[in-house]
Motif scaffolding. Sequence first.
Motif, PDB file in Angstrom:
ATOM      1  N   LEU A  69      20.625-111.522  19.446  1.00 59.19           N
ATOM      2  CA  LEU A  69      21.192-110.275  19.969  1.00 59.19           C
ATOM      3  C   LEU A  69      21.280-110.314  21.502  1.00 59.19           C
ATOM      4  CD1 LEU A  69      19.205-107.657  17.827  1.00 59.19           C
ATOM      5  CD2 LEU A  69      21.149-109.080  17.172  1.00 59.19           C
ATOM      6  N   ASN A  85      22.387-110.757  25.345  1.00 60.77           N
ATOM      7  CA  ASN A  85      23.618-110.566  26.106  1.00 60.77           C
ATOM      8  C   ASN A  85      24.700-109.829  25.313  1.00 60.77           C
ATOM      9  OD1 ASN A  85      22.734-112.019  28.499  1.00 60.77           O
ATOM     10  ND2 ASN A  85      22.875-113.861  27.227  1.00 60.77           N
ATOM     11  N   THR A  86      24.269-108.923  24.450  1.00 66.34           N
ATOM     12  CA  THR A  86      25.196-108.114  23.654  1.00 66.34           C
ATOM     13  C   THR A  86      24.948-106.648  23.956  1.00 66.34           C
ATOM     14  OG1 THR A  86      25.140-109.771  21.881  1.00 66.34           O
ATOM     15  CG2 THR A  86      25.999-107.586  21.319  1.00 66.34           C
ATOM     16  N   ASN A  87      26.031-105.901  24.122  1.00 65.87           N
ATOM     17  CA  ASN A  87      25.931-104.465  24.376  1.00 65.87           C
ATOM     18  C   ASN A  87      26.280-103.692  23.107  1.00 65.87           C
ATOM     19  OD1 ASN A  87      25.273-103.948  27.283  1.00 65.87           O
ATOM     20  ND2 ASN A  87      27.031-105.317  27.572  1.00 65.87           N
ATOM     21  N   THR A 140      22.607-104.357  28.058  1.00 66.89           N
ATOM     22  CA  THR A 140      22.101-105.399  28.943  1.00 66.89           C
ATOM     23  C   THR A 140      21.840-104.840  30.334  1.00 66.89           C
ATOM     24  OG1 THR A 140      24.314-106.049  29.693  1.00 66.89           O
ATOM     25  CG2 THR A 140      23.462-107.125  27.694  1.00 66.89           C
ATOM     26  N   THR A 195      31.446-108.215  25.579  1.00 72.60           N
ATOM     27  CA  THR A 195      30.022-108.326  25.240  1.00 72.60           C
ATOM     28  C   THR A 195      29.654-107.468  24.039  1.00 72.60           C
ATOM     29  OG1 THR A 195      29.400-106.555  26.780  1.00 72.60           O
ATOM     30  CG2 THR A 195      29.427-108.815  27.642  1.00 72.60           C
ATOM     31  N   ILE A 196      30.656-106.909  23.346  1.00 71.96           N
ATOM     32  CA  ILE A 196      30.368-106.129  22.140  1.00 71.96           C
ATOM     33  C   ILE A 196      29.970-107.081  21.019  1.00 71.96           C
ATOM     34  CG2 ILE A 196      31.913-104.246  22.793  1.00 71.96           C
ATOM     35  CD1 ILE A 196      34.015-105.430  20.936  1.00 71.96           C
ATOM     36  N   PRO A 197      29.340-106.579  19.964  1.00 73.16           N
ATOM     37  CA  PRO A 197      28.917-107.455  18.873  1.00 73.16           C
ATOM     38  C   PRO A 197      30.096-108.178  18.229  1.00 73.16           C
ATOM     39  CG  PRO A 197      27.895-105.290  18.680  1.00 73.16           C
ATOM     40  CD  PRO A 197      28.920-105.181  19.758  1.00 73.16           C
ATOM     41  N   GLN A 198      29.879-109.418  17.869  1.00 67.39           N
ATOM     42  CA  GLN A 198      30.866-110.197  17.121  1.00 67.39           C
ATOM     43  C   GLN A 198      30.479-110.149  15.647  1.00 67.39           C
ATOM     44  OE1 GLN A 198      33.583-111.480  18.856  1.00 67.39           O
ATOM     45  NE2 GLN A 198      32.564-110.324  20.500  1.00 67.39           N
ATOM     46  N   LEU A 258      26.543-108.856  11.809  1.00 65.23           N
ATOM     47  CA  LEU A 258      26.545-109.580  13.068  1.00 65.23           C
ATOM     48  C   LEU A 258      26.676-111.081  12.799  1.00 65.23           C
ATOM     49  CD1 LEU A 258      26.210-108.452  15.974  1.00 65.23           C
ATOM     50  CD2 LEU A 258      23.846-109.241  15.869  1.00 65.23           C
ATOM     51  N   SER A 287      25.931-113.599  14.664  1.00 67.57           N
ATOM     52  CA  SER A 287      24.769-114.354  15.127  1.00 67.57           C
ATOM     53  C   SER A 287      23.491-114.011  14.374  1.00 67.57           C
ATOM     54  CB  SER A 287      24.553-114.108  16.626  1.00 67.57           C
ATOM     55  OG  SER A 287      24.397-112.717  16.874  1.00 67.57           O
TER      56      SER A 287
END
Length: 494
Positions: free
Chosen positions: A227, A229-231, A297, A348-351, A358, A360
């Motif tokens: 998680l 560097n994710t906003n 972040t 920087t939003i979730p992928q 998510l 990741s």
Amino acid sequence: MPFRIAIILLILLVFPAYDGVASMDEETDLWSKCDCPANDPNYNAAQAQDRPPSARMAYLISVHNRRTIQDGAYLIKALMETYYPGDTAVILIHVDKRAGIASRDLAEEKKDEKNQFLYDDSSLRKYVDACLAAPACTGNGRNAMNHKTSNNATILEVHSHFSPAWSKWSMNDPTLWAMNYLTNHPKLNGQHGSQSWDVFVNLSGDTLPVITAERISQLFEPQNGPLGNTNFVTSASCVTGLLPTSIYDFPKHSMKRGHYFQKNIPTTLSYVDSATGKWREDVNTPIYFGSQWMALTHDFVEYVIRSMDHPNGLGNVLKETLIETGVLMTDETFFATMLMNSPAFKDTIPQLNEDGALESYPSMHSLRYERMDENAPNAWGKYTSSDPLYDIPTKFGKATDGEGPAKAWGPYFLGTYDLGSIRDSGALFVRKVSWTVDPNLVRMLPVKSSSGREEGKLEWDELPDIRWPALGVNVKDPFVWAYTMAMEEDGEED
């Protein structure tokens, strides 16, 4: 008759009287000591260094009435007692000014009769005092600087500056204050510009972590955490899902889109870009919906504060626009709109993967599990749940100074029957959770890692798979046995 008396005694032995989460003696002991791991006499600082790397978390906890102040005690305890030095850098508690933090003694000296002393009389205040008296736990308590863990101890502070009004701009005030405090206060910024925290999370007092503060910190670790560097400016429990959603993506008849269009919100703004320092003229600035509760972040928080400090920064211009047009729900739109209209941060939003989880961390479908807006379709026309809800008994109003049941759109109170859905969500936090509604959930969370857990199993898998019965649930008030037996005896005599 003797048989009936024996049955009554058996019931009283098996099901003792229960009121609240613990007995009075247990409650007093619960808040009298701060059991953070570093306060354990057996704590080994050298061994703690071998743990996986973690982010330094900064939390803002907002409480506003008797119930959330008491619920907040459980939240703070869960955060303080499940982290290790360095995981949780800062905890700021903001108490609504209408409740206040003045002590009863000082208020009596000043003849202040308006203060309700809700904080001063609370378990939250008792527990905060206990933590501040433990230098291993807090870095701003008595003698903290002389303790071996002081450099990594948590800064714990209680403030009371604002009285947010529901749905109005003032809902943003505590969050923006905390961001500014964390960004600019000298004691929270090291020498040569080094930062003392990595991730900012704001939570309501009636929230609980599903997993430990230690594990949350590890997941947000900036270098390799899934998680990092994710906003997160929203959560899957909101109508937006895990991603901020443009008002243009909502159906034309929906309330959120309709309200902002009725107010003639401008489609373009002119402002100074705080990231580049350049003036931007008539930039398309669509409004995005997200959530009031976020995980951000350090860099994005700093960007927001810089843009608020500049009179022509995007933050200030957007704030004035939202206030002047009189739109509501700005706590759901301001930060999401800032993020999605900032070239340096919009990526920087979730992928997410195809399942909406998510990429990741595929077990995570939601940052915060919350039951909300279930009686209205989300942005894609789907209803999120048809499960029953916890209704609020009459006694609830007395225990909370007259607080009523949840609004039709939520958020709704959670309890034991929601555990299966919490487990499925992979959420880090749950809300609304209250000792006044279902203390069983309060006792159960957060889930701690088990040394004997099977490989591949996560903490969420250890939650029992309890769900709402398909045919619903009805709850009756307890029988008054003395009255029932008296009626039966009268019937026998007749």
